[in-house]
Design an enzyme around this catalytic site. Structure first.
Site, short mmCIF file in Angstrom:
data_model
loop_
_atom_site.label_atom_id
_atom_site.label_comp_id
_atom_site.label_asym_id
_atom_site.label_seq_id
_atom_site.Cartn_x
_atom_site.Cartn_y
_atom_site.Cartn_z
N HIS A 175 -3.23 -14.64 -8.81
CA HIS A 175 -3.16 -13.32 -8.18
C HIS A 175 -2.84 -12.31 -9.28
O HIS A 175 -2.05 -12.61 -10.17
CB HIS A 175 -2.01 -13.24 -7.16
CG HIS A 175 -2.38 -13.59 -5.75
ND1 HIS A 175 -1.45 -14.09 -4.86
CD2 HIS A 175 -3.55 -13.46 -5.05
CE1 HIS A 175 -2.04 -14.28 -3.67
NE2 HIS A 175 -3.31 -13.90 -3.77
N CYS A 269 5.75 -10.78 -4.64
CA CYS A 269 4.92 -11.28 -3.53
C CYS A 269 5.63 -11.25 -2.19
O CYS A 269 5.00 -11.39 -1.15
CB CYS A 269 4.54 -12.74 -3.74
SG CYS A 269 4.21 -13.28 -5.38
N1 ARG Z 1 1.84 -20.13 -1.53
C1 ARG Z 1 1.30 -18.83 -1.51
C2 ARG Z 1 -0.19 -18.89 -1.78
O1 ARG Z 1 -0.59 -19.71 -2.57
C3 ARG Z 1 1.98 -17.96 -2.53
C4 ARG Z 1 1.52 -16.55 -2.49
C5 ARG Z 1 2.19 -15.71 -3.53
N2 ARG Z 1 1.80 -14.37 -3.40
C6 ARG Z 1 1.45 -13.52 -4.39
N3 ARG Z 1 1.22 -12.30 -4.09
N4 ARG Z 1 1.28 -13.94 -5.63
O2 ARG Z 1 -0.97 -18.17 -1.21
#
Ligand code: ARG
Length: 275
Positions: A175, A269
């Site tokens: 991300h 997040c």
């Molecule tokens: N376990 C979640 C996923 O893989 C974590 C999300 C983390 N969010 C972020 N904005 N980086 O989707």
């Protein structure tokens, strides 16, 4: 009016399927610790002058605690406050979106639907505002797709908001919010190893000061911090990051997020700023 920020209590938080490299292997969540860490994040945001709002956690949605991903939140001079609902890559996360859309709709946000078809877009995991809201940076490659970002970009161009696409190449930085953190209108914290060469060049041309995290700092979520009223909330610190923050006039505040890191997420997040 204090800055409002939305969080979701970690009541049903868990690590079940493996959606990113941090989730690979056996991970058991210490629920008490997760609750304490989430509570400490709420307190740190309040200490920084933010007003914390919460959404009710829904059973069976173990990643709903990551409140940055389900919608993109914005403000536009004629449209007012709006959201763009995400289409999340993992089926186990798609069901979180309607809960968030309802929450925002109930608070008067307009819904800007982007017809994503078979493409994906993951809210503020990949879509980040420039601090003065003059443009949006959009990561793609692991979660949001290139075409998903193009479709989003066309919708934003109708609102006259430019979108800068950024191609992500490091699976540990799946991300954009793991490798890109604006510190002010002039300075940004990035992890250069996360970007394809042309995207890195674009970033360098757009910012007055580009501060670089090391691989270790980035993979420990030090770029997934929260800037709030002169503070930088971060899960860890190094002398190197400390000196960057001091140069930029930000005071580091450590907020532990070990339980959420097992799921591939940290402080940034776990919240969404509201306009
Ligand atoms: N376990 C979640 C996923 O893989 C974590 C999300 C983390 N969010 C972020 N904005 N980086 O989707």
């Amino acid at each position: 009016m204090p800055t409002q920020v939305l969080l979701c209590p970690p009541t049903h938080f868990d690590v079940i399927d493996q959606k990113n490299p941090y989730m690979v292997g056996k991970h058991s969540i210490d629920r008490t610790k997760a609750r304490q860490q989430w509570q400490a994040l709420c307190s740190a945001l309040q200490d920084a002058g933010c007003q914390v709002e919460t959404i009710a956690p829904a059973p069976g949605h173990e990643d709903m605690v990551f409140a940055a991903n389900q919608v993109f939140v914005g403000f536009h001079k004629s449209l007012g406050k709006f959201i763009v609902p995400s289409r999340m890559l993992h089926p186990s996360r798609q069901g979180e979106v309607p809960f968030y859309v309802d929450w925002y709709r109930g608070r008067g946000f307009k819904i800007v639907e982007v017809d994503l078809g078979d493409d994906y877009l993951e809210g503020h995991g990949d879509l980040l505002w420039h601090p003065d809201c003059s443009r949006i940076y959009a990561g793609y490659g692991f979660r949001s797709t290139k075409i998903g970002v193009e479709k989003f970009s066309r919708a934003m161009s109708k609102l006259e908001i430019p979108v800068i696409p950024l191609h992500l190449v490091d699976p540990y930085c799946y991300h954009l919010d793991t490798c890109f953190c604006p510190l002010s209108n002039a300075a940004v914290l990035i992890y250069p190893g996360a970007y394809a060469p042309e995207s890195l060049a674009a970033l360098r041309s757009l910012w007055e000061r580009v501060h670089e995290l090391t691989t270790d700092e980035a993979h420990k979520f030090m770029g997934n911090g929260i800037v709030a009223n002169g503070r930088y909330l971060t899960p860890h610190i190094t002398p190197h990051l400390d000196s960057i923050l001091r140069q930029e006039g930000l005071a580091p505040v450590i907020v532990e997020s070990s339980e959420f890191e097992k799921s591939g997420g940290s402080l940034f997040c776990m919240k969404a700023f509201l306009p």
